[in-house]
Design a protein around this motif. Sequence first.
Motif, mmCIF file in Angstrom:
data_model
loop_
_atom_site.group_PDB
_atom_site.id
_atom_site.type_symbol
_atom_site.label_atom_id
_atom_site.label_comp_id
_atom_site.label_asym_id
_atom_site.label_seq_id
_atom_site.Cartn_x
_atom_site.Cartn_y
_atom_site.Cartn_z
ATOM 1 N N GLU A 122 0.839 -1.206 0.000
ATOM 2 C CA GLU A 122 0.000 0.000 0.000
ATOM 3 C C GLU A 122 0.874 1.256 0.000
ATOM 4 O O GLU A 122 0.585 2.233 -0.695
ATOM 5 N N SER A 123 1.961 1.226 0.784
ATOM 6 C CA SER A 123 2.867 2.361 0.834
ATOM 7 C C SER A 123 3.543 2.589 -0.517
ATOM 8 O O SER A 123 3.690 3.734 -0.969
ATOM 9 N N LEU A 124 3.947 1.515 -1.175
ATOM 10 C CA LEU A 124 4.552 1.628 -2.505
ATOM 11 C C LEU A 124 3.576 2.237 -3.504
ATOM 12 O O LEU A 124 3.963 3.065 -4.344
ATOM 13 N N ARG A 125 2.317 1.844 -3.406
ATOM 14 C CA ARG A 125 1.318 2.388 -4.331
ATOM 15 C C ARG A 125 1.086 3.873 -4.074
ATOM 16 O O ARG A 125 0.954 4.656 -5.013
ATOM 17 N N LYS A 126 1.058 4.263 -2.809
ATOM 18 C CA LYS A 126 0.884 5.676 -2.480
ATOM 19 C C LYS A 126 2.082 6.497 -2.944
ATOM 20 O O LYS A 126 1.947 7.671 -3.280
ATOM 21 N N ALA A 127 3.257 5.870 -2.949
ATOM 22 C CA ALA A 127 4.468 6.562 -3.391
ATOM 23 C C ALA A 127 4.527 6.702 -4.904
ATOM 24 O O ALA A 127 5.414 7.381 -5.426
ATOM 25 N N ASN A 128 3.611 6.035 -5.605
ATOM 26 C CA ASN A 128 3.474 6.198 -7.059
ATOM 27 C C ASN A 128 4.751 5.810 -7.809
ATOM 28 O O ASN A 128 5.415 6.649 -8.423
ATOM 29 N N SER A 129 5.075 4.529 -7.720
ATOM 30 C CA SER A 129 6.201 3.962 -8.468
ATOM 31 C C SER A 129 7.536 4.648 -8.179
ATOM 32 O O SER A 129 8.133 5.285 -9.056
ATOM 33 N N PRO A 130 8.031 4.529 -6.935
ATOM 34 C CA PRO A 130 9.336 5.123 -6.632
ATOM 35 C C PRO A 130 10.457 4.389 -7.372
ATOM 36 O O PRO A 130 10.286 3.259 -7.830
ATOM 37 N N ASP A 131 11.604 5.054 -7.476
ATOM 38 C CA ASP A 131 12.764 4.452 -8.142
ATOM 39 C C ASP A 131 13.537 3.524 -7.205
ATOM 40 O O ASP A 131 14.294 2.670 -7.671
ATOM 41 N N GLY A 132 13.364 3.725 -5.908
ATOM 42 C CA GLY A 132 14.090 2.900 -4.948
ATOM 43 C C GLY A 132 13.320 2.766 -3.645
ATOM 44 O O GLY A 132 12.385 3.531 -3.374
ATOM 45 N N LEU A 133 13.716 1.776 -2.859
ATOM 46 C CA LEU A 133 13.079 1.498 -1.575
ATOM 47 C C LEU A 133 14.157 1.155 -0.564
ATOM 48 O O LEU A 133 14.981 0.266 -0.799
ATOM 49 N N ALA A 134 14.180 1.883 0.545
ATOM 50 C CA ALA A 134 15.089 1.583 1.649
ATOM 51 C C ALA A 134 14.256 1.237 2.874
ATOM 52 O O ALA A 134 13.453 2.053 3.337
#
Length: 223
Positions: free
Chosen positions: A71-83
Amino acid sequence: MNRRILFYGDSNTWGYRPGGGRIPANRRYTTMVTRQAVDVIPVVDGLNGRCSAWESDIFPPELLGGATLVESLRKANSPDGLAIMLGTNDIMPPLNLSREAITANLRRMVQAARTECAGALDLVIVCPPPLAPAAIENLVQSGEGDRKVLTADLSAPLRDLAAEEDIYFLDGGNIIEHMDAEDGFHLAEVGHLRIGLALGSLLRSLAARRPHMLHYISRRCCS
């Protein structure tokens, strides 16, 4: 070109200051990364109390970091990276999770993130620094903390996880000895600075796109 990086974590990512309030935004590790990686635009999702679990009978659903990551990834709208920096709340009461359970949760998170983003995502696992010795003693003396769980080396299995999943790894315990805020559970401003600069250096290296060096930097210099 700017890169949007989602920083997903607990109260340390949120910027909690023991005694109340928050560390100023420009002094949190999520902002400090930009001193090294100037092209990074931080997208921050930190939540006080968040753990790595996917399900629990005793933790509120909104604090289950595994279950809420997509859900967080979707709210971030396709980020380039995840830490991801989680694990501190997992080892403390009431969860008292083993390092094996935490590692399994984070592996599921990595795989879920890849599926959600179709593999087009730079992934970094950040192992949080250990709790301060005094904080460990307080938890053990209270009868709620498990000394074996509280003192287990989480960095070793997370380093192995990063190698097996072919992602990047940063060992917070090699950057600061332990959580440096007065309560022993959180980062003080110095800790935020040092973690942020180290993570920013790693993120800067990813932009260089030198595969033969990236493995060395993430596994050696930052582990």
